[in-house]
Design a protein around this motif. Structure first.
Motif, PDB file in Angstrom:
ATOM      1  N   THR A  14       0.832  -1.197   0.000  1.00 52.84           N
ATOM      2  CA  THR A  14       0.000   0.000   0.000  1.00 52.84           C
ATOM      3  C   THR A  14       0.873   1.256   0.000  1.00 52.84           C
ATOM      4  O   THR A  14       1.831   1.350   0.760  1.00 52.84           O
ATOM      5  CB  THR A  14      -0.921   0.011   1.227  1.00 52.84           C
ATOM      6  OG1 THR A  14      -1.736  -1.169   1.211  1.00 52.84           O
ATOM      7  CG2 THR A  14      -1.821   1.236   1.217  1.00 52.84           C
ATOM      8  N   GLY A  15       0.536   2.207  -0.876  1.00 55.52           N
ATOM      9  CA  GLY A  15       1.299   3.445  -0.976  1.00 55.52           C
ATOM     10  C   GLY A  15       2.311   3.457  -2.097  1.00 55.52           C
ATOM     11  O   GLY A  15       2.833   4.519  -2.463  1.00 55.52           O
ATOM     12  N   ASP A  16       2.602   2.280  -2.686  1.00 57.97           N
ATOM     13  CA  ASP A  16       3.543   2.223  -3.802  1.00 57.97           C
ATOM     14  C   ASP A  16       2.927   2.835  -5.058  1.00 57.97           C
ATOM     15  O   ASP A  16       1.730   2.675  -5.311  1.00 57.97           O
ATOM     16  CB  ASP A  16       3.932   0.774  -4.117  1.00 57.97           C
ATOM     17  CG  ASP A  16       4.917   0.207  -3.102  1.00 57.97           C
ATOM     18  OD1 ASP A  16       5.320   0.952  -2.196  1.00 57.97           O
ATOM     19  OD2 ASP A  16       5.267  -0.982  -3.221  1.00 57.97           O
ATOM     20  N   GLU A  17       3.765   3.494  -5.847  1.00 56.94           N
ATOM     21  CA  GLU A  17       3.326   3.986  -7.151  1.00 56.94           C
ATOM     22  C   GLU A  17       3.730   2.960  -8.204  1.00 56.94           C
ATOM     23  O   GLU A  17       4.892   2.589  -8.305  1.00 56.94           O
ATOM     24  CB  GLU A  17       3.958   5.335  -7.490  1.00 56.94           C
ATOM     25  CG  GLU A  17       3.517   5.873  -8.844  1.00 56.94           C
ATOM     26  CD  GLU A  17       4.183   7.187  -9.224  1.00 56.94           C
ATOM     27  OE1 GLU A  17       3.997   7.631 -10.379  1.00 56.94           O
ATOM     28  OE2 GLU A  17       4.910   7.758  -8.378  1.00 56.94           O
ATOM     29  N   VAL A  18       2.746   2.509  -8.982  1.00 59.15           N
ATOM     30  CA  VAL A  18       2.993   1.514 -10.033  1.00 59.15           C
ATOM     31  C   VAL A  18       2.694   2.147 -11.384  1.00 59.15           C
ATOM     32  O   VAL A  18       1.686   2.832 -11.543  1.00 59.15           O
ATOM     33  CB  VAL A  18       2.121   0.257  -9.829  1.00 59.15           C
ATOM     34  CG1 VAL A  18       2.299  -0.723 -10.979  1.00 59.15           C
ATOM     35  CG2 VAL A  18       2.475  -0.416  -8.507  1.00 59.15           C
ATOM     36  N   ILE A  49      -0.578   4.619 -10.955  1.00 59.07           N
ATOM     37  CA  ILE A  49      -1.527   4.700  -9.842  1.00 59.07           C
ATOM     38  C   ILE A  49      -0.770   4.506  -8.533  1.00 59.07           C
ATOM     39  O   ILE A  49       0.299   3.898  -8.515  1.00 59.07           O
ATOM     40  CB  ILE A  49      -2.652   3.648  -9.935  1.00 59.07           C
ATOM     41  CG1 ILE A  49      -2.074   2.227  -9.831  1.00 59.07           C
ATOM     42  CG2 ILE A  49      -3.462   3.817 -11.207  1.00 59.07           C
ATOM     43  CD1 ILE A  49      -3.134   1.160  -9.648  1.00 59.07           C
ATOM     44  N   VAL A  50      -1.315   5.051  -7.460  1.00 62.62           N
ATOM     45  CA  VAL A  50      -0.785   4.813  -6.121  1.00 62.62           C
ATOM     46  C   VAL A  50      -1.685   3.777  -5.459  1.00 62.62           C
ATOM     47  O   VAL A  50      -2.901   3.976  -5.359  1.00 62.62           O
ATOM     48  CB  VAL A  50      -0.749   6.117  -5.293  1.00 62.62           C
ATOM     49  CG1 VAL A  50      -0.284   5.816  -3.867  1.00 62.62           C
ATOM     50  CG2 VAL A  50       0.168   7.145  -5.943  1.00 62.62           C
ATOM     51  N   LEU A  51      -1.103   2.660  -5.060  1.00 61.24           N
ATOM     52  CA  LEU A  51      -1.888   1.533  -4.562  1.00 61.24           C
ATOM     53  C   LEU A  51      -2.518   1.811  -3.199  1.00 61.24           C
ATOM     54  O   LEU A  51      -1.893   2.384  -2.305  1.00 61.24           O
ATOM     55  CB  LEU A  51      -1.004   0.289  -4.459  1.00 61.24           C
ATOM     56  CG  LEU A  51      -0.372  -0.209  -5.761  1.00 61.24           C
ATOM     57  CD1 LEU A  51       0.482  -1.432  -5.485  1.00 61.24           C
ATOM     58  CD2 LEU A  51      -1.435  -0.522  -6.797  1.00 61.24           C
ATOM     59  N   THR A  52      -3.769   1.412  -3.058  1.00 59.54           N
ATOM     60  CA  THR A  52      -4.468   1.418  -1.778  1.00 59.54           C
ATOM     61  C   THR A  52      -4.813  -0.033  -1.437  1.00 59.54           C
ATOM     62  O   THR A  52      -4.582  -0.940  -2.236  1.00 59.54           O
ATOM     63  CB  THR A  52      -5.759   2.257  -1.860  1.00 59.54           C
ATOM     64  OG1 THR A  52      -6.678   1.617  -2.779  1.00 59.54           O
ATOM     65  CG2 THR A  52      -5.466   3.668  -2.358  1.00 59.54           C
ATOM     66  N   ASP A  53      -5.398  -0.250  -0.270  1.00 63.73           N
ATOM     67  CA  ASP A  53      -5.764  -1.616   0.119  1.00 63.73           C
ATOM     68  C   ASP A  53      -6.746  -2.237  -0.866  1.00 63.73           C
ATOM     69  O   ASP A  53      -6.755  -3.453  -1.068  1.00 63.73           O
ATOM     70  CB  ASP A  53      -6.379  -1.611   1.523  1.00 63.73           C
ATOM     71  CG  ASP A  53      -5.351  -1.288   2.602  1.00 63.73           C
ATOM     72  OD1 ASP A  53      -4.149  -1.521   2.348  1.00 63.73           O
ATOM     73  OD2 ASP A  53      -5.742  -0.816   3.681  1.00 63.73           O
ATOM     74  N   ALA A  54      -7.585  -1.403  -1.491  1.00 67.30           N
ATOM     75  CA  ALA A  54      -8.614  -1.914  -2.408  1.00 67.30           C
ATOM     76  C   ALA A  54      -8.013  -2.646  -3.599  1.00 67.30           C
ATOM     77  O   ALA A  54      -8.587  -3.624  -4.093  1.00 67.30           O
ATOM     78  CB  ALA A  54      -9.492  -0.761  -2.899  1.00 67.30           C
ATOM     79  N   GLU A  55      -6.844  -2.179  -4.089  1.00 66.64           N
ATOM     80  CA  GLU A  55      -6.232  -2.793  -5.269  1.00 66.64           C
ATOM     81  C   GLU A  55      -5.730  -4.223  -5.002  1.00 66.64           C
ATOM     82  O   GLU A  55      -5.476  -4.975  -5.940  1.00 66.64           O
ATOM     83  CB  GLU A  55      -5.055  -1.948  -5.782  1.00 66.64           C
ATOM     84  CG  GLU A  55      -5.461  -0.801  -6.684  1.00 66.64           C
ATOM     85  CD  GLU A  55      -6.057   0.363  -5.925  1.00 66.64           C
ATOM     86  OE1 GLU A  55      -7.156   0.812  -6.302  1.00 66.64           O
ATOM     87  OE2 GLU A  55      -5.430   0.836  -4.953  1.00 66.64           O
ATOM     88  N   TYR A  58      -6.759  -6.523 -10.420  1.00 64.62           N
ATOM     89  CA  TYR A  58      -6.939  -5.151 -10.906  1.00 64.62           C
ATOM     90  C   TYR A  58      -6.844  -5.123 -12.432  1.00 64.62           C
ATOM     91  O   TYR A  58      -5.928  -5.689 -13.013  1.00 64.62           O
ATOM     92  CB  TYR A  58      -5.867  -4.243 -10.296  1.00 64.62           C
ATOM     93  CG  TYR A  58      -6.083  -2.779 -10.542  1.00 64.62           C
ATOM     94  CD1 TYR A  58      -6.960  -2.043  -9.754  1.00 64.62           C
ATOM     95  CD2 TYR A  58      -5.414  -2.133 -11.577  1.00 64.62           C
ATOM     96  CE1 TYR A  58      -7.158  -0.690  -9.987  1.00 64.62           C
ATOM     97  CE2 TYR A  58      -5.608  -0.777 -11.803  1.00 64.62           C
ATOM     98  CZ  TYR A  58      -6.477  -0.066 -11.014  1.00 64.62           C
ATOM     99  OH  TYR A  58      -6.677   1.275 -11.246  1.00 64.62           O
ATOM    100  N   VAL A  59      -7.819  -4.476 -13.077  1.00 64.27           N
ATOM    101  CA  VAL A  59      -7.819  -4.365 -14.540  1.00 64.27           C
ATOM    102  C   VAL A  59      -7.459  -2.936 -14.928  1.00 64.27           C
ATOM    103  O   VAL A  59      -8.099  -1.983 -14.483  1.00 64.27           O
ATOM    104  CB  VAL A  59      -9.194  -4.729 -15.128  1.00 64.27           C
ATOM    105  CG1 VAL A  59      -9.181  -4.546 -16.656  1.00 64.27           C
ATOM    106  CG2 VAL A  59      -9.566  -6.162 -14.774  1.00 64.27           C
ATOM    107  N   ILE A  60      -6.426  -2.802 -15.731  1.00 60.99           N
ATOM    108  CA  ILE A  60      -5.984  -1.483 -16.184  1.00 60.99           C
ATOM    109  C   ILE A  60      -6.178  -1.389 -17.689  1.00 60.99           C
ATOM    110  O   ILE A  60      -5.802  -2.289 -18.434  1.00 60.99           O
ATOM    111  CB  ILE A  60      -4.499  -1.227 -15.800  1.00 60.99           C
ATOM    112  CG1 ILE A  60      -4.093   0.207 -16.127  1.00 60.99           C
ATOM    113  CG2 ILE A  60      -3.576  -2.211 -16.460  1.00 60.99           C
ATOM    114  CD1 ILE A  60      -4.540   1.193 -15.087  1.00 60.99           C
ATOM    115  N   LYS A  61      -6.827  -0.305 -18.144  1.00 62.72           N
ATOM    116  CA  LYS A  61      -7.058  -0.090 -19.572  1.00 62.72           C
ATOM    117  C   LYS A  61      -6.088   0.974 -20.087  1.00 62.72           C
ATOM    118  O   LYS A  61      -6.013   2.063 -19.527  1.00 62.72           O
ATOM    119  CB  LYS A  61      -8.499   0.335 -19.829  1.00 62.72           C
ATOM    120  CG  LYS A  61      -9.516  -0.770 -19.583  1.00 62.72           C
ATOM    121  CD  LYS A  61     -10.909  -0.341 -19.986  1.00 62.72           C
ATOM    122  CE  LYS A  61     -11.895  -1.486 -19.805  1.00 62.72           C
ATOM    123  NZ  LYS A  61     -13.262  -1.100 -20.241  1.00 62.72           N
TER     124      LYS A  61
END
Length: 246
Positions: A62-66, A78-84, A89-92
């Motif tokens: 959590t908190g990492d930028e990917v 994106i900056v990861l939160t617990d939800a991810e 996770y699907v990224i378009k």
């Protein structure tokens, strides 16, 4: 005893947080899976590539930028939160250029127009790869004497590790461009004739780069030499991918 138990619990919690895996799937805007996309963790400096189904797994927390980096799509981060971490996770990804059916575009490219304009008014040409410079420590103290001469932005980027992450990201972006150039230069027939699957092309080039120094050939854009070097490793690579098949 209680202190030791608490310490063990804290260590287990920290270890658990550090071992989190971020998983997902990469598609284009039409929902088609995209393989060979680099998924980059800015904190750790590590990256993975999406597989033939567009899926990936990367160590993160959590908190990492990917970031998703490709020469064909607009870069996304994106900056990861617990939800991810709860579901895949699907990224378009959006392409750099859209083709508009029925629209006739000017044959003279924007690049050519800019170069002509620069020539007419005497401006120097734009850099080939415009980027924000990743500062080093001496850049933070090059504005003059005393506190007023400190470049706070450069100093922050050096101390926080942003400068190191920028340099790592630039290396990955350059690598992606080089991989794309190699694949395009060799052509479809090369990979078809050597039985290299489409989703394994970049993996094959990485395999060779771990064993051979291709940088001088890439710099000189010597596709003939690259063809020769890569071809020597085709049999061993094919054996490797056969071993990995279930």
């Amino acid at each position: 005893m209680k202190k030791i138990l608490r310490l063990v619990l804290v260590l287990l919690f920290v270890w658990g947080k550090a071992q989190m895996i971020f998983t997902g799937k990469t598609t284009d805007e039409e929902g088609k899976s995209q393989s060979g996309i680099q998924v980059y963790n800015m904190r750790t400096g590590r990256s993975v590539m999406t597989d033939s189904e567009g899926e990936f797994k990367i160590d993160a927390r959590t908190g990492d930028e990917v970031r998703w980096v490709s020469s064909h799509f607009i870069r996304i981060s994106i900056v990861l939160t617990d939800a991810e971490f709860k579901n895949k996770y699907v990224i378009k990804l959006s392409p750099f250029v859209y083709e508009i059916p029925g629209v006739q575009l000017d044959k003279k490219s924007m690049k050519e127009k800019v170069e002509a304009m620069q020539k007419n008014i005497g401006l120097p040409p734009s850099p080939k790869n415009p980027r924000e410079k990743a500062p080093i420590l001496k850049d933070a103290f090059g504005l003059g004497v005393g506190i007023a001469g400190i470049n706070l932005d450069a100093l922050y980027k050096v101390i926080s590790g942003d400068a190191r992450r920028m340099r790592s990201l630039y290396r990955y972006e350059d690598e992606e461009k080089n991989l794309t150039w190699i694949i395009k230069s060799l052509g479809e027939d090369y990979f078809t004739n050597n039985r290299i699957p489409k989703d394994k092309r970049k993996e094959f080039i990485h395999y060779v780069m771990e064993r051979e120094n291709l940088q001088i050939f890439i710099k000189d854009r010597n596709s003939t030499a690259i063809d020769f070097v890569l071809s020597r490793h085709v049999p061993d690579f094919l054996k490797e991918i056969c071993k990995k098949k279930p």
